[in-house]
Design a protein around this motif. Sequence first.
Motif, mmCIF file in Angstrom:
data_model
loop_
_atom_site.group_PDB
_atom_site.id
_atom_site.type_symbol
_atom_site.label_atom_id
_atom_site.label_comp_id
_atom_site.label_asym_id
_atom_site.label_seq_id
_atom_site.Cartn_x
_atom_site.Cartn_y
_atom_site.Cartn_z
ATOM 1 N N ASP A 187 0.868 -1.182 0.000
ATOM 2 C CA ASP A 187 0.000 0.000 0.000
ATOM 3 C C ASP A 187 0.905 1.233 0.000
ATOM 4 N N PHE A 203 -11.155 -13.194 -1.235
ATOM 5 C CA PHE A 203 -10.368 -12.556 -2.306
ATOM 6 C C PHE A 203 -10.372 -13.433 -3.568
ATOM 7 N N ARG A 223 -11.829 -12.494 -7.186
ATOM 8 C CA ARG A 223 -10.934 -12.621 -8.361
ATOM 9 C C ARG A 223 -11.613 -13.406 -9.480
ATOM 10 N N TYR A 250 -0.360 -11.016 1.521
ATOM 11 C CA TYR A 250 -1.132 -10.463 2.644
ATOM 12 C C TYR A 250 -1.787 -11.571 3.472
ATOM 13 N N TYR A 288 -4.203 -3.534 6.763
ATOM 14 C CA TYR A 288 -2.810 -3.914 6.515
ATOM 15 C C TYR A 288 -1.865 -2.712 6.471
HETATM 16 C C1 LIG Z 1 -6.053 -8.229 -4.017
HETATM 17 C C2 LIG Z 1 -5.769 -8.281 -2.550
HETATM 18 C C3 LIG Z 1 -5.661 -7.114 -1.795
HETATM 19 N N1 LIG Z 1 -5.416 -7.185 -0.466
HETATM 20 C C4 LIG Z 1 -5.331 -5.932 0.336
HETATM 21 C C5 LIG Z 1 -4.094 -5.121 0.103
HETATM 22 C C6 LIG Z 1 -4.510 -3.713 0.466
HETATM 23 O O1 LIG Z 1 -4.201 -3.499 1.835
HETATM 24 C C7 LIG Z 1 -6.019 -3.723 0.299
HETATM 25 C C8 LIG Z 1 -6.599 -2.757 -0.713
HETATM 26 O O2 LIG Z 1 -5.766 -2.629 -1.775
HETATM 27 P P1 LIG Z 1 -5.603 -1.269 -2.585
HETATM 28 O O3 LIG Z 1 -6.894 -1.004 -3.273
HETATM 29 O O4 LIG Z 1 -4.405 -1.416 -3.434
HETATM 30 O O5 LIG Z 1 -5.333 -0.205 -1.487
HETATM 31 P P2 LIG Z 1 -5.840 1.281 -1.373
HETATM 32 O O6 LIG Z 1 -6.979 1.514 -2.342
HETATM 33 O O7 LIG Z 1 -6.279 1.284 0.053
HETATM 34 O O8 LIG Z 1 -4.619 2.073 -1.649
HETATM 35 O O9 LIG Z 1 -6.375 -5.074 -0.035
HETATM 36 C C9 LIG Z 1 -5.275 -8.417 0.176
HETATM 37 O O10 LIG Z 1 -5.056 -8.468 1.392
HETATM 38 N N2 LIG Z 1 -5.373 -9.579 -0.553
HETATM 39 C C10 LIG Z 1 -5.629 -9.571 -1.895
HETATM 40 O O11 LIG Z 1 -5.717 -10.641 -2.541
#
Ligand SMILES: Cc1cn([C@H]2C[C@H](O)[C@@H](COP(=O)(O)OP(=O)(O)O)O2)c(=O)[nH]c1=O
Length: 203
Positions: free
Chosen positions: A13, A69, A73, A106, A156
């Motif tokens: 992030d 997740f 997907r 993650y 996270y």
């Molecule tokens: C795709 C995916 C994202 N994540 C988490 C990672 C990021 O902390 C969160 C959201 O991702 P993201 O949209 O990239 O973050 P933001 O919009 O808050 O900048 O989802 C997982 O834990 N597992 C997964 O498979």
Amino acid sequence: MEKNKFIVIEGLDGCGKSTQIQRLAAALRTRGEKVHITAEPTNFETGAYLRRILAESQEKDMYLQAALFLADRLEHITHPESGIARYLKDGYTVICDRYYYSSFAYQGTASDIDWVMKINLDCAQMLTPDLCIFLDVNPATCKQRIDAVREKPELYEKSTSLMKNIRDNFLNVLGRLQKTQNIVIIDANKGLDDVEKEILKYV
Ligand SMILES: Cc1cn([C@H]2C[C@H](O)[C@@H](COP(=O)(O)OP(=O)(O)O)O2)c(=O)[nH]c1=O
Ligand SMILES: Nc1ncnc2c1ncn2[C@@H]1O[C@H](COP(=O)(O)OP(=O)(O)O)[C@@H](O)[C@H]1O
């Protein structure tokens, strides 16, 4: 690189994924390519549910999270109107902000990382990206950037040490997958223009 490719951008992030995806899309469009940008978690129902879990830091079992997740997907790939497979078939280059590599890094922090890999990679309809670019940025830098823009950190994003564990997981898993998948790790601790130039070397 030829047209009609599935490119994934990964990283912690705050590492600069969204910014670089916009720049990459602009560069590819200038080359005449049709580009579709997408992200996980998605805006479908399961993705929206996951965003609530992340924003509210809800207590959820890691295996359940990994399965959610994965469900998100699968819809992301197969949705008849706006799925990745549909865009690829229609001749778009698809750039995706996160994919199964994020689940490994993650959800792998507090569950069995091999199980998370197995459920994702064994999944019959799972699409392998043509290219995955990991933007490697110092976790402390990512944490500072997030804290500068977020009122409340998400699940996270709570500590630099958690983000450090996630980075270690990414590097471990990407190292394993590099044998069979096209994966590039870029030092993205540089200015925006330098990172963009580095990405374009591989696309
Ligand atoms: C795709 C995916 C994202 N994540 C988490 C990672 C990021 O902390 C969160 C959201 O991702 P993201 O949209 O990239 O973050 P933001 O919009 O808050 O900048 O989802 C997982 O834990 N597992 C997964 O498979
Ligand atoms: N190379 C960089 N140098 C300095 N700041 C950056 C860089 N890349 C991104 N940022 C800044 O960091 C923050 C997070 O970037 P963003 O692209 O939203 O990351 P992500 O999508 O990975 O969470 C934004 O404020 C952005 O302007």
